[in-house]
Design an enzyme around this catalytic site. Structure first.
Site, PDB file in Angstrom:
ATOM      1  N   HIS A  32       0.830  -1.197   0.000  1.00 38.72           N
ATOM      2  CA  HIS A  32       0.000   0.000   0.000  1.00 38.72           C
ATOM      3  C   HIS A  32       0.875   1.261   0.000  1.00 38.72           C
ATOM      4  CE1 HIS A  32      -0.356   0.664   4.705  1.00 38.72           C
ATOM      5  NE2 HIS A  32       0.883   0.586   4.311  1.00 38.72           N
TER       6      HIS A  32
ATOM      7  N   CYS B 273       5.274   5.410   5.335  1.00 35.57           N
ATOM      8  CA  CYS B 273       4.114   4.768   4.713  1.00 35.57           C
ATOM      9  C   CYS B 273       3.596   5.559   3.517  1.00 35.57           C
ATOM     10  CB  CYS B 273       3.004   4.535   5.735  1.00 35.57           C
ATOM     11  SG  CYS B 273       3.132   2.926   6.550  1.00 35.57           S
TER      12      CYS B 273
ATOM     13  N   HIS C 256       5.032   0.012  -0.441  1.00 37.42           N
ATOM     14  CA  HIS C 256       5.785  -0.845   0.477  1.00 37.42           C
ATOM     15  C   HIS C 256       4.795  -1.894   0.973  1.00 37.42           C
ATOM     16  CE1 HIS C 256       3.785   1.938   3.192  1.00 37.42           C
ATOM     17  NE2 HIS C 256       3.807   0.959   4.068  1.00 37.42           N
TER      18      HIS C 256
ATOM     19  N   HIS D 222       3.402  -5.012   3.889  1.00 44.76           N
ATOM     20  CA  HIS D 222       3.304  -5.461   5.282  1.00 44.76           C
ATOM     21  C   HIS D 222       2.906  -6.930   5.299  1.00 44.76           C
ATOM     22  CE1 HIS D 222       3.609  -1.527   7.204  1.00 44.76           C
ATOM     23  NE2 HIS D 222       2.831  -1.049   6.241  1.00 44.76           N
TER      24      HIS D 222
ATOM     25  N   ASP E 202      -4.355 -10.893  -0.606  1.00 45.53           N
ATOM     26  CA  ASP E 202      -3.016 -11.478  -0.481  1.00 45.53           C
ATOM     27  C   ASP E 202      -2.191 -11.224  -1.745  1.00 45.53           C
ATOM     28  OD1 ASP E 202      -0.963 -12.899   0.786  1.00 45.53           O
ATOM     29  OD2 ASP E 202      -1.587 -14.781  -0.153  1.00 45.53           O
ATOM     30  N   HIS E 203      -1.006 -10.654  -1.554  1.00 48.17           N
ATOM     31  CA  HIS E 203      -0.106 -10.285  -2.657  1.00 48.17           C
ATOM     32  C   HIS E 203      -0.729  -9.229  -3.571  1.00 48.17           C
ATOM     33  CE1 HIS E 203       1.982 -13.817  -1.206  1.00 48.17           C
ATOM     34  NE2 HIS E 203       3.009 -13.530  -1.974  1.00 48.17           N
TER      35      HIS E 203
ATOM     36  N   GLU F 190      -0.623  -5.036  11.768  1.00 44.03           N
ATOM     37  CA  GLU F 190       0.144  -4.551  10.611  1.00 44.03           C
ATOM     38  C   GLU F 190       1.628  -4.857  10.785  1.00 44.03           C
ATOM     39  OE1 GLU F 190      -0.495  -0.720   8.035  1.00 44.03           O
ATOM     40  OE2 GLU F 190       0.931  -0.257   9.630  1.00 44.03           O
TER      41      GLU F 190
END
Ligand code: NI
Length: 137
Positions: free
Chosen positions: A16, A35, A41, A43, A81-82, A126
């Site tokens: 995100h 962020c 980047h 998490h 996911d991903h 997170e």
């Protein structure tokens, strides 16, 4: 009637950028720091899904955890996911992808999907040092 809570834990990763397009670059940098990186980047998230209800005398279960596992995979994990939370996740469209907004988005898709169990709480980690919690209020 006794109410028992049960929790299923899933892990996924997602990318995100936390920023508000209505604010200047400087203000975004000041508010969101690392962020706000324009090149994204990631998490490694951990999501704890807690449902509650009465214990069924026939099964001894509140709900079959196998069903909850499938619902969480289908409604959340497969979509995030991903993935890039800013660009690819329909239930996050138009929101700043903070952990707070992420847990609200997950609640909106999961609460109706876990019925007849009642979604009691979501805990979304997170990082290993911080999480947000939401109970539907
Ligand atoms: Ni971040």
């Amino acid at each position: 009637m006794a109410v028992v809570q049960i929790t299923r834990i899933v892990r996924f990763n997602a990318a995100h950028r936390v920023y508000n397009p209505a604010l200047s670059d400087e203000e975004n940098q000041r508010l969101f720091g690392k962020c706000n990186n324009p090149n994204w980047h990631g998490h490694n998230y951990t999501l704890e899904v807690t449902v509650e209800g009465a214990v069924d005398p026939i099964t001894g279960f509140v709900v079959n955890l196998r069903d909850i596992k499938q619902v969480v995979e289908r409604e959340v994990v497969e979509h995030v996911d991903h993935k890039n939370l800013n660009l690819e996740v329909p239930f996050m469209a138009g929101t700043i992808p903070s952990t707070e907004n992420f847990v609200l988005g997950i609640w909106r898709v999961l609460a109706p999907a876990v019925a007849p169990a009642r979604l009691a709480r979501l805990k979304l980690w997170e990082t290993e040092n911080q999480y947000v919690e939401y109970d539907g209020r």
